[in-house]
Design a protein around this motif. Sequence first.
Motif, PDB file in Angstrom:
ATOM      1  N   THR A  38     -18.359  -8.265 -20.426  1.00 17.21           N
ATOM      2  CA  THR A  38     -18.034  -9.024 -19.214  1.00 17.21           C
ATOM      3  C   THR A  38     -16.711  -8.561 -18.630  1.00 17.21           C
ATOM      4  O   THR A  38     -16.573  -8.395 -17.410  1.00 17.21           O
ATOM      5  N   ASN A  39     -15.729  -8.318 -19.484  1.00 21.24           N
ATOM      6  CA  ASN A  39     -14.433  -7.840 -19.009  1.00 21.24           C
ATOM      7  C   ASN A  39     -14.568  -6.490 -18.305  1.00 21.24           C
ATOM      8  O   ASN A  39     -13.990  -6.275 -17.234  1.00 21.24           O
ATOM      9  N   ALA A  40     -15.347  -5.596 -18.891  1.00 24.23           N
ATOM     10  CA  ALA A  40     -15.571  -4.287 -18.265  1.00 24.23           C
ATOM     11  C   ALA A  40     -16.242  -4.456 -16.905  1.00 24.23           C
ATOM     12  O   ALA A  40     -15.880  -3.777 -15.936  1.00 24.23           O
ATOM     13  N   ARG A  41     -17.212  -5.361 -16.818  1.00 23.53           N
ATOM     14  CA  ARG A  41     -17.889  -5.611 -15.546  1.00 23.53           C
ATOM     15  C   ARG A  41     -16.911  -6.165 -14.509  1.00 23.53           C
ATOM     16  O   ARG A  41     -16.934  -5.761 -13.346  1.00 23.53           O
ATOM     17  N   MET A  42     -16.027  -7.080 -14.911  1.00 24.11           N
ATOM     18  CA  MET A  42     -15.049  -7.644 -13.980  1.00 24.11           C
ATOM     19  C   MET A  42     -14.084  -6.563 -13.490  1.00 24.11           C
ATOM     20  O   MET A  42     -13.729  -6.523 -12.310  1.00 24.11           O
ATOM     21  N   GLU A  43     -13.680  -5.675 -14.386  1.00 26.21           N
ATOM     22  CA  GLU A  43     -12.782  -4.586 -13.990  1.00 26.21           C
ATOM     23  C   GLU A  43     -13.441  -3.654 -12.974  1.00 26.21           C
ATOM     24  O   GLU A  43     -12.772  -3.141 -12.079  1.00 26.21           O
ATOM     25  N   GLU A  44     -14.740  -3.443 -13.094  1.00 24.80           N
ATOM     26  CA  GLU A  44     -15.460  -2.633 -12.114  1.00 24.80           C
ATOM     27  C   GLU A  44     -15.663  -3.400 -10.807  1.00 24.80           C
ATOM     28  O   GLU A  44     -15.492  -2.852  -9.721  1.00 24.80           O
ATOM     29  N   LEU A  45     -16.012  -4.664 -10.912  1.00 23.81           N
ATOM     30  CA  LEU A  45     -16.297  -5.494  -9.741  1.00 23.81           C
ATOM     31  C   LEU A  45     -15.069  -5.671  -8.847  1.00 23.81           C
ATOM     32  O   LEU A  45     -15.164  -5.576  -7.621  1.00 23.81           O
ATOM     33  N   VAL A  46     -13.911  -5.891  -9.444  1.00 21.36           N
ATOM     34  CA  VAL A  46     -12.707  -6.137  -8.645  1.00 21.36           C
ATOM     35  C   VAL A  46     -12.313  -4.901  -7.825  1.00 21.36           C
ATOM     36  O   VAL A  46     -11.731  -5.024  -6.743  1.00 21.36           O
ATOM     37  N   LYS A  47     -12.670  -3.729  -8.306  1.00 15.62           N
ATOM     38  CA  LYS A  47     -12.343  -2.493  -7.584  1.00 15.62           C
ATOM     39  C   LYS A  47     -13.025  -2.417  -6.227  1.00 15.62           C
ATOM     40  O   LYS A  47     -12.583  -1.680  -5.351  1.00 15.62           O
ATOM     41  N   ASP A  48     -14.111  -3.187  -6.034  1.00 11.65           N
ATOM     42  CA  ASP A  48     -14.833  -3.192  -4.758  1.00 11.65           C
ATOM     43  C   ASP A  48     -14.212  -4.131  -3.725  1.00 11.65           C
ATOM     44  O   ASP A  48     -14.662  -4.169  -2.583  1.00 11.65           O
ATOM     45  N   ILE A  49     -13.211  -4.891  -4.114  1.00  7.80           N
ATOM     46  CA  ILE A  49     -12.552  -5.828  -3.194  1.00  7.80           C
ATOM     47  C   ILE A  49     -11.603  -5.037  -2.294  1.00  7.80           C
ATOM     48  O   ILE A  49     -10.677  -4.388  -2.783  1.00  7.80           O
ATOM     49  N   PRO A  50     -11.815  -5.052  -0.969  1.00  4.37           N
ATOM     50  CA  PRO A  50     -10.860  -4.384  -0.077  1.00  4.37           C
ATOM     51  C   PRO A  50      -9.479  -5.038  -0.238  1.00  4.37           C
ATOM     52  O   PRO A  50      -9.362  -6.252  -0.207  1.00  4.37           O
ATOM     53  N   GLY A  51      -8.475  -4.224  -0.478  1.00  8.67           N
ATOM     54  CA  GLY A  51      -7.127  -4.748  -0.687  1.00  8.67           C
ATOM     55  C   GLY A  51      -6.744  -4.860  -2.152  1.00  8.67           C
ATOM     56  O   GLY A  51      -5.606  -5.202  -2.466  1.00  8.67           O
ATOM     57  N   TYR A  52      -7.652  -4.559  -3.054  1.00 10.81           N
ATOM     58  CA  TYR A  52      -7.311  -4.525  -4.483  1.00 10.81           C
ATOM     59  C   TYR A  52      -6.464  -3.286  -4.729  1.00 10.81           C
ATOM     60  O   TYR A  52      -6.819  -2.183  -4.318  1.00 10.81           O
ATOM     61  N   LEU A  53      -5.319  -3.452  -5.417  1.00 13.06           N
ATOM     62  CA  LEU A  53      -4.399  -2.344  -5.640  1.00 13.06           C
ATOM     63  C   LEU A  53      -4.389  -1.832  -7.073  1.00 13.06           C
ATOM     64  O   LEU A  53      -4.031  -0.683  -7.309  1.00 13.06           O
ATOM     65  N   GLY A  54      -4.735  -2.667  -8.025  1.00 11.13           N
ATOM     66  CA  GLY A  54      -4.727  -2.220  -9.418  1.00 11.13           C
ATOM     67  C   GLY A  54      -4.510  -3.376 -10.370  1.00 11.13           C
ATOM     68  O   GLY A  54      -4.375  -4.535  -9.957  1.00 11.13           O
TER      69      GLY A  54
END
Length: 129
Positions: A38-54
Amino acid sequence: MSDHSEAPVTPVEAYEPPYYVAVFTTVRTQEQSGYTETNARMEELVKDIPGYLGMDHAQTPGGLGITVGYFRDADALTEWRTNAEHRTAQKRGQDQWYESYTLHVAKVERSHGFVRAQVPQAPQSRAAG
């Protein structure tokens, strides 16, 4: 929190303010079934948010985990907070994975960084013999 021992250790770069941070501090339970996936999935999912920096992660030997997410603006942070899949993971965390946690959200007004210059190593000479 995942084990990032295989990844190079570098912090998220300093960005031009203002931007936002979400500081998620946790103590996990013994029951961690499904957490890594689940953590790995969340780390991938958040990268698709425009404005996510890291994101930065740290884990103490005593079990305190800290994740800091960096977002360009409040809209990006809101999009992440309200993402349906993320909300499901949050609920599972409360039910199963976390003994306790805190979340702090802040607007960054100052930011800077430092990287040590890499000094080339001189070739080692071999003694003649």
